[in-house]
Write an enzyme that holds these catalytic residues in place. Structure first.
Site, PDB file in Angstrom:
ATOM      1  N   GLU A 286      52.791  45.710  24.706  1.00  0.00           N
ATOM      2  CA  GLU A 286      54.089  45.409  25.295  1.00  0.00           C
ATOM      3  C   GLU A 286      55.006  46.636  25.211  1.00  0.00           C
ATOM      4  OE1 GLU A 286      54.346  42.775  26.877  1.00  0.00           O
ATOM      5  OE2 GLU A 286      53.725  40.959  25.811  1.00  0.00           O
TER       6      GLU A 286
ATOM      7  N   ASN B 297      56.159  43.822  33.115  1.00  0.00           N
ATOM      8  CA  ASN B 297      57.013  44.657  32.271  1.00  0.00           C
ATOM      9  C   ASN B 297      56.326  45.981  31.904  1.00  0.00           C
ATOM     10  OD1 ASN B 297      55.065  43.887  30.442  1.00  0.00           O
ATOM     11  ND2 ASN B 297      56.442  42.856  29.021  1.00  0.00           N
TER      12      ASN B 297
ATOM     13  N   ASP C  22      41.858  41.939  25.277  1.00  0.00           N
ATOM     14  CA  ASP C  22      42.752  41.188  24.398  1.00  0.00           C
ATOM     15  C   ASP C  22      42.367  39.711  24.311  1.00  0.00           C
ATOM     16  OD1 ASP C  22      43.499  40.588  27.035  1.00  0.00           O
ATOM     17  OD2 ASP C  22      45.379  41.681  26.896  1.00  0.00           O
TER      18      ASP C  22
ATOM     19  N   HIS D 280      53.213  46.265  30.675  1.00  0.00           N
ATOM     20  CA  HIS D 280      52.220  46.199  29.603  1.00  0.00           C
ATOM     21  C   HIS D 280      50.804  46.404  30.158  1.00  0.00           C
ATOM     22  CE1 HIS D 280      51.699  41.493  29.709  1.00  0.00           C
ATOM     23  NE2 HIS D 280      50.746  42.053  30.425  1.00  0.00           N
TER      24      HIS D 280
HETATM   25  C1  GLP Z   1      48.056  39.510  31.117  1.00  0.00           C
HETATM   26  C2  GLP Z   1      46.915  40.332  30.516  1.00  0.00           C
HETATM   27  C3  GLP Z   1      46.923  41.742  31.046  1.00  0.00           C
HETATM   28  C4  GLP Z   1      47.062  41.698  32.560  1.00  0.00           C
HETATM   29  C5  GLP Z   1      48.409  41.149  32.930  1.00  0.00           C
HETATM   30  C6  GLP Z   1      48.697  41.134  34.431  1.00  0.00           C
HETATM   31  O1  GLP Z   1      49.183  39.518  30.329  1.00  0.00           O
HETATM   32  N1  GLP Z   1      46.912  40.377  29.076  1.00  0.00           N
HETATM   33  O2  GLP Z   1      45.727  42.394  30.664  1.00  0.00           O
HETATM   34  O3  GLP Z   1      46.902  42.966  33.095  1.00  0.00           O
HETATM   35  O4  GLP Z   1      48.477  39.828  32.431  1.00  0.00           O
HETATM   36  O5  GLP Z   1      48.149  40.021  35.032  1.00  0.00           O
HETATM   37  P1  GLP Z   1      48.009  39.751  36.569  1.00  0.00           P
HETATM   38  O6  GLP Z   1      46.840  40.505  37.034  1.00  0.00           O
HETATM   39  O7  GLP Z   1      47.826  38.279  36.646  1.00  0.00           O
HETATM   40  O8  GLP Z   1      49.280  40.196  37.198  1.00  0.00           O
END
Ligand code: GLP
Length: 248
Positions: A148, A141, A73, A143
């Site tokens: 989302e 959440n 993304d 995602h």
């Molecule tokens: C972001 C990214 C996701 C990622 C998520 C969790 O929103 N777009 O791809 O998995 O955060 O992040 P973290 O690993 O910092 O908990």
């Protein structure tokens, strides 16, 4: 709805140990198939993994020269050179530390016509033959990428509105909530499920609840990560605190 298959669950003593094991799997796969197609996430979870891949490159000669990378993304509205863009983050965390060939490590571009870019990115991924190994984090959440809650199982690469909690999580990086982009381009859930293998990283007590919900809750759009349970080659790479809520 897909029947839930049993995913593999690897619980490690620490995130560093977990990431070393996953880096080893990636290295074995790259050596077996030098033109491997890897799907990359951003976030805190993969940082020790990227550090270990860089070490394997430096100290053990692991080469990414023919590997193709596709990130999940990117924020809409940021140029590729913007230090807050995922492109710049990936450069800092991984790409600058290994030997990807120019153009072989791709992210969606956030600065052009976003709808057009979703089609270009989907076509580039299809031309590469799809993702061999998709690495994933999980949002609190549920995602995956920026799919989302509410995202459909058959969703494809598209422009999405970011959820309030996702924008709140990014506020510090952007110097305030008002500066966080409203939209992003993300691979869809169906694109992620098309990957031939999927490895999900989740570390720390803060992920225990969502890991449990992903694996033991209802499969559906309220928790997009739950759709992964329909995949044939799924492993979760956890530390003890992230696994603490699981019935085992
Ligand atoms: C972001 C990214 C996701 C990622 C998520 C969790 O929103 N777009 O791809 O998995 O955060 O992040 P973290 O690993 O910092 O908990």
């Amino acid at each position: 709805m897909n029947a839930a298959l049993s995913p593999g669950i690897d619980v490690h003593p620490s995130r560093e140990v977990a990431c070393r094991a996953l880096a080893r799997e990636i290295a074995d796969r790259v050596r077996a198939k030098p033109a491997l197609v890897l799907g990359f996430p951003t976030g805190d979870s993969p940082i020790p993994l990227y550090r270990e891949l860089a070490r394997l490159h430096r100290e053990e000669g692991l080469s990414f020269a023919r590997v193709r990378g596709f990130n999940l993304d990117e924020y809409v509205g940021l140029s590729a050179g913007d230090p807050r863009a995922f492109r710049a983050w990936m450069q800092r965390q991984l790409f600058d530390a290994v030997d990807f060939a120019p153009g072989n490590a791709q992210l969606p571009r956030g600065d052009g016509d976003a709808e057009l870019e979703t089609r270009r990115y989907a076509a580039a991924l299809a031309a590469a033959g799809g993702i061999d190994l998709q690495l994933l984090g999980i949002g609190r959440n549920g995602h995956i990428g920026f799919n989302e809650p509410g995202s459909a199982r058959d969703s494809r690469t598209r422009v999405v509105e970011l959820a309030p909690e996702t924008r709140a999580d990014a506020a510090q990086l952007f110097g305030g909530l008002a500066n966080v982009p409203q939209r992003a381009i993300t691979l869809g859930i169906a694109d992620i499920l098309d990957a031939r293998a999927i490895r999900v990283l989740a570390f720390g007590a803060g992920k225990a609840q969502i890991v449990r919900r992903m694996l033991e809750g209802e499969i559906g759009p309220a928790c997009p990560a739950s759709f992964l349970r329909g995949h044939r080659d799924l492993r979760l790479v956890l530390d003890e605190p992230a696994a603490a809520g699981l019935r085992r």
